[in-house]
Design a protein around this motif. Structure first.
Motif, PDB file in Angstrom:
ATOM      1  N   ARG A   1       0.834  -1.209   0.000  1.00  0.00           N
ATOM      2  CA  ARG A   1       0.000   0.000   0.000  1.00  0.00           C
ATOM      3  C   ARG A   1       0.866   1.256   0.000  1.00  0.00           C
ATOM      4  NH1 ARG A   1      -4.945   1.756   3.920  1.00  0.00           N
ATOM      5  NH2 ARG A   1      -5.965   3.061   2.371  1.00  0.00           N
ATOM      6  N   TRP A   2       2.027   1.183   0.665  1.00  0.00           N
ATOM      7  CA  TRP A   2       2.944   2.322   0.632  1.00  0.00           C
ATOM      8  C   TRP A   2       3.405   2.607  -0.788  1.00  0.00           C
ATOM      9  CZ3 TRP A   2       4.074   6.280   3.589  1.00  0.00           C
ATOM     10  CH2 TRP A   2       3.697   6.233   4.929  1.00  0.00           C
ATOM     11  N   LEU A   3       3.469   1.595  -1.631  1.00  0.00           N
ATOM     12  CA  LEU A   3       3.871   1.787  -3.023  1.00  0.00           C
ATOM     13  C   LEU A   3       2.711   2.232  -3.913  1.00  0.00           C
ATOM     14  CD1 LEU A   3       6.162  -1.328  -3.529  1.00  0.00           C
ATOM     15  CD2 LEU A   3       6.871   1.065  -3.294  1.00  0.00           C
ATOM     16  N   ILE A   4       1.524   1.736  -3.626  1.00  0.00           N
ATOM     17  CA  ILE A   4       0.363   1.980  -4.483  1.00  0.00           C
ATOM     18  C   ILE A   4      -0.403   3.240  -4.093  1.00  0.00           C
ATOM     19  CG2 ILE A   4      -1.879   1.026  -5.191  1.00  0.00           C
ATOM     20  CD1 ILE A   4      -0.500  -1.774  -4.794  1.00  0.00           C
ATOM     21  N   ASP A   5      -0.610   3.441  -2.794  1.00  0.00           N
ATOM     22  CA  ASP A   5      -1.393   4.582  -2.298  1.00  0.00           C
ATOM     23  C   ASP A   5      -0.744   5.134  -1.037  1.00  0.00           C
ATOM     24  OD1 ASP A   5      -3.330   6.445  -1.736  1.00  0.00           O
ATOM     25  OD2 ASP A   5      -4.936   5.007  -1.369  1.00  0.00           O
ATOM     26  N   PRO A   6       0.409   5.801  -1.197  1.00  0.00           N
ATOM     27  CA  PRO A   6       1.142   6.259  -0.018  1.00  0.00           C
ATOM     28  C   PRO A   6       0.393   7.276   0.833  1.00  0.00           C
ATOM     29  CG  PRO A   6       2.161   7.086  -2.029  1.00  0.00           C
ATOM     30  CD  PRO A   6       1.094   6.122  -2.446  1.00  0.00           C
TER      31      PRO A   6
ATOM     32  N   MET B   1       9.285   3.092   4.718  1.00  0.00           N
ATOM     33  CA  MET B   1       8.089   2.409   5.225  1.00  0.00           C
ATOM     34  C   MET B   1       7.787   1.160   4.402  1.00  0.00           C
ATOM     35  SD  MET B   1       7.435   4.063   7.882  1.00  0.00           S
ATOM     36  CE  MET B   1       5.843   3.471   8.392  1.00  0.00           C
ATOM     37  N   THR B   2       8.006   1.233   3.088  1.00  0.00           N
ATOM     38  CA  THR B   2       7.840   0.047   2.246  1.00  0.00           C
ATOM     39  C   THR B   2       8.808  -1.047   2.683  1.00  0.00           C
ATOM     40  OG1 THR B   2       7.101   1.369   0.359  1.00  0.00           O
ATOM     41  CG2 THR B   2       7.943  -0.829  -0.121  1.00  0.00           C
ATOM     42  N   ALA B   3      10.069  -0.669   2.865  1.00  0.00           N
ATOM     43  CA  ALA B   3      11.085  -1.646   3.281  1.00  0.00           C
ATOM     44  C   ALA B   3      10.731  -2.258   4.630  1.00  0.00           C
ATOM     45  CB  ALA B   3      12.456  -0.966   3.352  1.00  0.00           C
ATOM     46  N   PHE B   4      10.296  -1.437   5.586  1.00  0.00           N
ATOM     47  CA  PHE B   4       9.947  -1.918   6.919  1.00  0.00           C
ATOM     48  C   PHE B   4       8.853  -2.982   6.832  1.00  0.00           C
ATOM     49  CE2 PHE B   4       7.407  -1.838  10.772  1.00  0.00           C
ATOM     50  CZ  PHE B   4       8.343  -1.810  11.790  1.00  0.00           C
TER      51      PHE B   4
END
Length: 125
Positions: free
Chosen positions: A22-27, A51-54
């Motif tokens: 979701r961080w990648l698609i709709d941050p 946040m994506t990595a986490f």
């Protein structure tokens, strides 16, 4: 008991993967769900990337632990959650941040649950 525990652990892994994606698609929505604004410029890049990595690391390590029955794969997830909780407490104590009790509680409870699952579900170190 182990079947129920496995399902819960699997759902946690999938949940964290979904949050990471979701961080990648709709941050914007992902940031709002965590009580933060979406930053601009380099800050946005850092925020989305970190946040994506986490969350993808968290979800992936949980699912690898479940798939391989290797205890060591639970530890990265526990470390991420535990260190996040400690960081939140230090942010409150030293940097005038709001005390995020609900988030800290969730992080510590899930980390504890994963440690418990590592003892019950893993058959190899």
């Amino acid at each position: 008991m182990n079947k129920v525990l496995s399902v819960i652990v699997g759902l946690l892994g999938v949940l964290f993967l979904v949050i990471g994606l979701r961080w990648l698609i709709d941050p914007t929505a992902a940031a709002t769900n965590l009580g933060m604004p979406l930053l601009d410029g380099l800050g946005r890049s850092t925020q989305i990337g970190d946040m994506t990595a986490f969350f993808l690391t968290l979800g992936t390590s949980i699912l690898i632990a479940l798939a391989t029955s290797r205890r060591t794969w639970y530890y990265p997830a526990c470390m991420l959650l535990g260190i996040a909780a400690i960081g939140r407490m230090l942010a409150w104590a030293a940097h005038d941040a709001a005390f995020a009790f609900d988030m800290i509680a969730v992080e510590l409870i899930v980390a504890g649950f994963l440690l418990f699952a590592s003892r019950k579900l893993a058959v190899r170190s």
